[in-house]
Design a protein around this motif. Structure first.
Motif, PDB file in Angstrom:
ATOM      1  N   ARG A 120       0.842  -1.189   0.000  1.00 43.37           N
ATOM      2  CA  ARG A 120       0.000   0.000   0.000  1.00 43.37           C
ATOM      3  C   ARG A 120       0.878   1.240   0.000  1.00 43.37           C
ATOM      4  O   ARG A 120       2.045   1.198   0.381  1.00 43.37           O
ATOM      5  CB  ARG A 120      -0.970   0.014   1.178  1.00 43.37           C
ATOM      6  CG  ARG A 120      -0.372   0.006   2.547  1.00 43.37           C
ATOM      7  CD  ARG A 120      -1.447  -0.147   3.621  1.00 43.37           C
ATOM      8  NE  ARG A 120      -0.887  -0.138   4.968  1.00 43.37           N
ATOM      9  CZ  ARG A 120      -0.729   0.963   5.700  1.00 43.37           C
ATOM     10  NH1 ARG A 120      -1.092   2.139   5.200  1.00 43.37           N
ATOM     11  NH2 ARG A 120      -0.215   0.902   6.911  1.00 43.37           N
ATOM     12  N   ALA A 121       0.300   2.336  -0.446  1.00 45.45           N
ATOM     13  CA  ALA A 121       1.024   3.591  -0.570  1.00 45.45           C
ATOM     14  C   ALA A 121       0.607   4.556   0.529  1.00 45.45           C
ATOM     15  O   ALA A 121      -0.498   4.459   1.076  1.00 45.45           O
ATOM     16  CB  ALA A 121       0.760   4.216  -1.936  1.00 45.45           C
ATOM     17  N   ALA A 122       1.498   5.475   0.847  1.00 48.85           N
ATOM     18  CA  ALA A 122       1.167   6.525   1.806  1.00 48.85           C
ATOM     19  C   ALA A 122      -0.041   7.306   1.299  1.00 48.85           C
ATOM     20  O   ALA A 122      -0.132   7.647   0.110  1.00 48.85           O
ATOM     21  CB  ALA A 122       2.360   7.462   1.982  1.00 48.85           C
ATOM     22  N   ALA A 123      -0.992   7.538   2.178  1.00 50.28           N
ATOM     23  CA  ALA A 123      -2.218   8.272   1.847  1.00 50.28           C
ATOM     24  C   ALA A 123      -3.040   7.561   0.780  1.00 50.28           C
ATOM     25  O   ALA A 123      -3.946   8.165   0.179  1.00 50.28           O
ATOM     26  CB  ALA A 123      -1.903   9.702   1.400  1.00 50.28           C
ATOM     27  N   ASP A 124      -2.738   6.259   0.552  1.00 53.49           N
ATOM     28  CA  ASP A 124      -3.493   5.462  -0.430  1.00 53.49           C
ATOM     29  C   ASP A 124      -3.586   6.162  -1.780  1.00 53.49           C
ATOM     30  O   ASP A 124      -4.622   6.151  -2.458  1.00 53.49           O
ATOM     31  CB  ASP A 124      -4.895   5.143   0.098  1.00 53.49           C
ATOM     32  CG  ASP A 124      -4.849   4.307   1.373  1.00 53.49           C
ATOM     33  OD1 ASP A 124      -3.925   3.482   1.488  1.00 53.49           O
ATOM     34  OD2 ASP A 124      -5.709   4.495   2.244  1.00 53.49           O
ATOM     35  N   ASP A 125      -2.494   6.784  -2.187  1.00 46.86           N
ATOM     36  CA  ASP A 125      -2.432   7.519  -3.450  1.00 46.86           C
ATOM     37  C   ASP A 125      -2.434   6.540  -4.625  1.00 46.86           C
ATOM     38  O   ASP A 125      -1.505   5.744  -4.765  1.00 46.86           O
ATOM     39  CB  ASP A 125      -1.149   8.357  -3.453  1.00 46.86           C
ATOM     40  CG  ASP A 125      -0.942   9.123  -4.741  1.00 46.86           C
ATOM     41  OD1 ASP A 125      -1.813   9.074  -5.623  1.00 46.86           O
ATOM     42  OD2 ASP A 125       0.113   9.781  -4.871  1.00 46.86           O
ATOM     43  N   PRO A 126      -3.468   6.577  -5.509  1.00 46.59           N
ATOM     44  CA  PRO A 126      -3.521   5.636  -6.640  1.00 46.59           C
ATOM     45  C   PRO A 126      -2.310   5.755  -7.562  1.00 46.59           C
ATOM     46  O   PRO A 126      -1.808   4.753  -8.075  1.00 46.59           O
ATOM     47  CB  PRO A 126      -4.817   6.015  -7.361  1.00 46.59           C
ATOM     48  CG  PRO A 126      -5.646   6.703  -6.332  1.00 46.59           C
ATOM     49  CD  PRO A 126      -4.671   7.429  -5.453  1.00 46.59           C
ATOM     50  N   GLY A 127      -1.845   6.974  -7.805  1.00 43.33           N
ATOM     51  CA  GLY A 127      -0.670   7.146  -8.657  1.00 43.33           C
ATOM     52  C   GLY A 127       0.568   6.514  -8.046  1.00 43.33           C
ATOM     53  O   GLY A 127       1.364   5.876  -8.754  1.00 43.33           O
ATOM     54  N   ALA A 128       0.721   6.675  -6.733  1.00 42.52           N
ATOM     55  CA  ALA A 128       1.852   6.059  -6.050  1.00 42.52           C
ATOM     56  C   ALA A 128       1.744   4.543  -6.087  1.00 42.52           C
ATOM     57  O   ALA A 128       2.751   3.845  -6.260  1.00 42.52           O
ATOM     58  CB  ALA A 128       1.930   6.560  -4.611  1.00 42.52           C
ATOM     59  N   LEU A 129       0.525   4.019  -5.936  1.00 46.41           N
ATOM     60  CA  LEU A 129       0.329   2.572  -6.034  1.00 46.41           C
ATOM     61  C   LEU A 129       0.792   2.042  -7.389  1.00 46.41           C
ATOM     62  O   LEU A 129       1.419   0.989  -7.477  1.00 46.41           O
ATOM     63  CB  LEU A 129      -1.146   2.222  -5.815  1.00 46.41           C
ATOM     64  CG  LEU A 129      -1.623   2.107  -4.364  1.00 46.41           C
ATOM     65  CD1 LEU A 129      -3.140   1.960  -4.325  1.00 46.41           C
ATOM     66  CD2 LEU A 129      -0.959   0.926  -3.653  1.00 46.41           C
TER      67      LEU A 129
END
Length: 317
Positions: A120-129
Motif C-alpha cells: 500500500r502507498a502513503a495516503a493510499d495515493d492511486p498514482g503512487a500505487l
C-alpha cells in the motif's frame, strides 16, 4: 484485517529443478548472495519464536547500484514449501510491503515458483500505487529469472559451483588481523600484488572496494567488491566485476580465537563461466582444469594477504 488500500500482485516462473531444492535455496538465506545478483550478504538477527528477523545487505535498484541494508521478517513453512515475508522498514511512497514465496511441484524435477506481493502507498495515493506496482513488477521478474538461471545451473552441474578456504594460524590478536583486512585502502602499500586501491565507506561497516591487482605474468586486472564488516571477527564480500572464468565470487574473512592464537581464514565460493574456459585456458581445457586454475589463483592471493596480515599482527604484539 486487510487494509482497504492494499494492492496484491503475483508473478511466477517454471524451473527445471525439484521443488524441495528450490524451496531450500529460498529458505536458507546463506544461498542468496549466489542466487540473487543484488544480494551481498544476509545475517540472522534475534527474533521471536516461530519467525526470523534478517538484515539484508544489497545493491539498490538504481543506475548507481549503491549498497544498502534493510531488515526483513520471515516465517518459513517447509511443509507447505512456503516462505512469508514482511519488510520492516519502507521508504516513501511505500507504506507497507509484504508477500510470500510459494513453490509447487510440477513433476519429479520441475517446479513452479510463485512470488506474491501485497503493498500500500502513503495516503493510499492511486498514482503512487501504480509506481510501486511497476517497481515490484520489475524486481519480481528479475528475481525469478535469476532464481531460475542459477538454480538450474547448479542442479544441472554441481561441479560448476564450489567453495574452499585457506587458514593461517597467527600468534597475535584478532583485532589487529581484522584491522589489516578492513583497512584495504592501505593494501597498495602493504601487499605487493595490489597496484592501486579505491575504498569507500559512506555507511559504517558497508564498503565499496575497487582495486587493480598484478598477476604472476605481470598483467593487471581490476576488481570491484562490496564488503560488510563485523568488527573484529568477520568481513563478508561479493565481487561484482568478475574475471572471465567466473559468474560468481563471494567470500568471507574470519578471525577466530583459539588456544594457540588466532585462526585467520579466507573462504571463497565460486561459480565457473563455462563459456569462457576454452578462450582462457585452451580448447582442450575441462571444467576440472578451470576449477583448479581459479582455486589456485584465488588461494595464492588469499594466502599472500593472510601471511602479510599475520606478519602485521605478530609485529604489533
Amino acid at each position: 484485517m486487510e487494509h482497504p488500500g492494499m494492492r496484491q500482485v503475483a508473478h511466477e516462473i517454471n524451473i527445471a529443478v525439484p521443488a524441495d531444492t528450490v524451496h531450500r535455496l529460498i529458505a536458507e538465506v546463506g544461498n542468496w548472495p549466489r542466487i540473487f545478483p543484488s544480494v551481498i550478504h544476509v545475517e540472522y538477527e534475534e527474533a521471536p519464536e516461530g519467525e526470523e528477523r534478517l538484515t539484508i545487505w544489497e545493491t539498490a535498484p538504481t543506475a548507481a547500484g549503491e549498497p544498502r541494508c534493510r531488515p526483513l521478517r520471515r516465517i518459513v513453512e517447509p511443509a507447505k514449501l512456503r516462505v512469508n515475508f514482511q519488510h520492516l522498514v519502507t521508504a516513501s511512497p511505500v507504506a507497507g510491503l509484504g508477500g510470500a514465496w510459494l513453490v509447487e511441484p510440477l513433476g519429479e524435477n520441475t517446479s513452479r515458483v510463485r512470488l506474491l506481493h501485497e503493498f500500500r502507498a502513503a495516503a493510499d495515493d492511486p498514482g503512487a500505487l501504480d509506481r510501486i506496482g511497476a517497481e515490484i513488477d520489475r524486481s519480481a521478474v528479475a528475481e525469478l529469472a535469476a532464481l531460475k538461471e542459477n538454480a538450474e545451473r547448479e542442479y544441472a552441474d554441481a561441479e560448476l559451483t564450489f567453495s574452499f578456504e585457506d587458514t593461517v594460524h597467527v600468534d597475535g590478536s584478532a583485532k589487529d588481523l581484522f584491522a589489516f583486512i578492513n583497512e584495504a585502502n592501505l593494501w597498495s602499500e602493504r601487499l605487493p600484488h595490489v597496484a592501486t586501491v579505491r575504498l569507500e565507506e559512506d555507511t559504517p561497516g558497508l564498503q565499496t572496494l575497487e582495486m587493480d591487482t598484478r598477476a604472476k605474468d605481470g598483467s593487471v586486472h581490476t576488481t570491484k567488491s562490496y564488503r560488510v564488516t563485523f568488527p573484529h571477527q568477520h568481513i563478508a564480500y561479493k565481487q561484482v566485476t568478475l574475471p572471465a572464468l567466473m559468474t560468481l565470487h563471494t567470500g568471507h574473512w574470519t578471525f577466530e580465537d583459539t588456544d594457540q592464537g588466532v585462526a585467520a581464514t579466507s573462504q571463497h565460493t565460486v561459480s565457473l563461466n563455462t563459456a569462457n574456459i576454452a578462450r582462457v585456458l585452451g580448447d582442450t581445457a575441462t571444467v576440472a582444469d578451470a576449477r583448479e586454475y581459479v582455486h589456485t589463483a584465488l588461494s595464492t592471493n588469499s594466502l599472500a594477504t593472510l601471511n602479510h596480515a599475520k606478519a602485521h599482527a605478530e609485529g604489533r604484539r
